[in-house]
Write an enzyme that holds these catalytic residues in place. Sequence first.
Site, PDB file in Angstrom:
ATOM      1  N   LYS A 153       0.856  -1.192   0.000  1.00  0.00           N
ATOM      2  CA  LYS A 153       0.000   0.000   0.000  1.00  0.00           C
ATOM      3  C   LYS A 153       0.892   1.243   0.000  1.00  0.00           C
ATOM      4  CE  LYS A 153      -3.915   0.201   2.293  1.00  0.00           C
ATOM      5  NZ  LYS A 153      -4.924   0.336   1.231  1.00  0.00           N
TER       6      LYS A 153
HETATM    7  N1  PMP Z   1      -7.080  -3.021  -3.235  1.00  0.00           N
HETATM    8  C1  PMP Z   1      -6.622  -1.793  -2.992  1.00  0.00           C
HETATM    9  C2  PMP Z   1      -5.896  -1.067  -4.070  1.00  0.00           C
HETATM   10  C3  PMP Z   1      -6.836  -1.186  -1.722  1.00  0.00           C
HETATM   11  O1  PMP Z   1      -6.382   0.042  -1.490  1.00  0.00           O
HETATM   12  C4  PMP Z   1      -7.546  -1.897  -0.739  1.00  0.00           C
HETATM   13  C5  PMP Z   1      -7.804  -1.273   0.599  1.00  0.00           C
HETATM   14  N2  PMP Z   1      -6.788  -1.551   1.519  1.00  0.00           N
HETATM   15  C6  PMP Z   1      -7.998  -3.197  -1.036  1.00  0.00           C
HETATM   16  C7  PMP Z   1      -7.746  -3.724  -2.294  1.00  0.00           C
HETATM   17  C8  PMP Z   1      -8.691  -4.035  -0.005  1.00  0.00           C
HETATM   18  O2  PMP Z   1      -7.759  -4.470   0.953  1.00  0.00           O
HETATM   19  P1  PMP Z   1      -8.131  -4.807   2.450  1.00  0.00           P
HETATM   20  O3  PMP Z   1      -9.251  -5.778   2.399  1.00  0.00           O
HETATM   21  O4  PMP Z   1      -6.898  -5.385   3.017  1.00  0.00           O
HETATM   22  O5  PMP Z   1      -8.545  -3.534   3.101  1.00  0.00           O
END
Ligand code: PMP
Length: 305
Positions: A153
């Site tokens: 991220k």
């Molecule tokens: N894809 C992206 C690009 C994101 O920013 C997120 C949010 N964190 C997700 C998928 C979903 O991830 P998570 O379930 O870990 O929040």
Amino acid sequence: MKVYFRGKIIEDNDAKISIRTNSFHYGTAIFEGIRAYYNKDSDTMYGLFVKEHYQRLLRNIKVLNMNINESLEELIEITKQLVLINQHKEDVYIRPIVYFADEAISPKLVGYSAEIAIFTLPLGNYIDTDDGIKTKIASWTRLKDNMIPPMLKIAGAYVNSALAKTEALKAGADEAIVLNQDGNIAEGSAENIFIVRNNTLITPSLSDDILEGITRHAIKTIAKDLNINVEERSISRTELYIADEIFLCGTGAQISPVVEVDGIKINTGKPGPITNQIKQIYFDAVKGKIEKYTNWLTPIIDKNH
Ligand code: PMP
């Protein structure tokens, strides 16, 4: 509001960084998004997958050559304290961010020292979770692992998300769906994606340039417990248009049914039965109402603990 900054919990207004801060210029920060849910009926508050989010953060910062002083256990404890001190009695979003604090010019990842800051904010639904949302396939392409790794991220990578989401919003849609360089479905602007075809759940695999979502993993667990078959494989754009059901998922987005893609109605144009079933279980689980999923939760306010 209090925040965690430079090793201490302090007033929000006192947590300031210089305009010279290295990561501010080059987007070389890595962040997380965590939720804590308040259950009014039982006056309990649970952090959702707090440990898993910090494990992902600590794994991922290695790739940007970052180290922080705080251990996994300390980060979990600081987060609990912060939510309590801020007296949240509502659903909250917790944002930890690791960045190079050095006041130095040059886009590189050596010779700098990283710090973590954490803040909280009240957050209800980030996008609609009930009636279903309209989406648009972005003309912007998802980054590839050898450009800016989508598995991390990374702050700078969210320029790609912001461009896609803005394009969707300007076109009158609620959210973007982004294709990877092969033209297959990657994910939403900040959500993973699932489709349903013939009662099978299908989601792009990690090699499709996606974030390894923690909600995605939870949904696979729910599906397996419901004896719903889950496939991880590439999904073409066309398969999206003709899917029986589609939903987006993420910590912020939670579970959001998709009822339209590029003006094409998905099936009946209403959230589908499998989406609704999984959504119901997810929302009960995050509020501590399902015994077998309580290991997803970190008690923050809980008189029984
Ligand atoms: N894809 C992206 C690009 C994101 O920013 C997120 C949010 N964190 C997700 C998928 C979903 O991830 P998570 O379930 O870990 O929040």
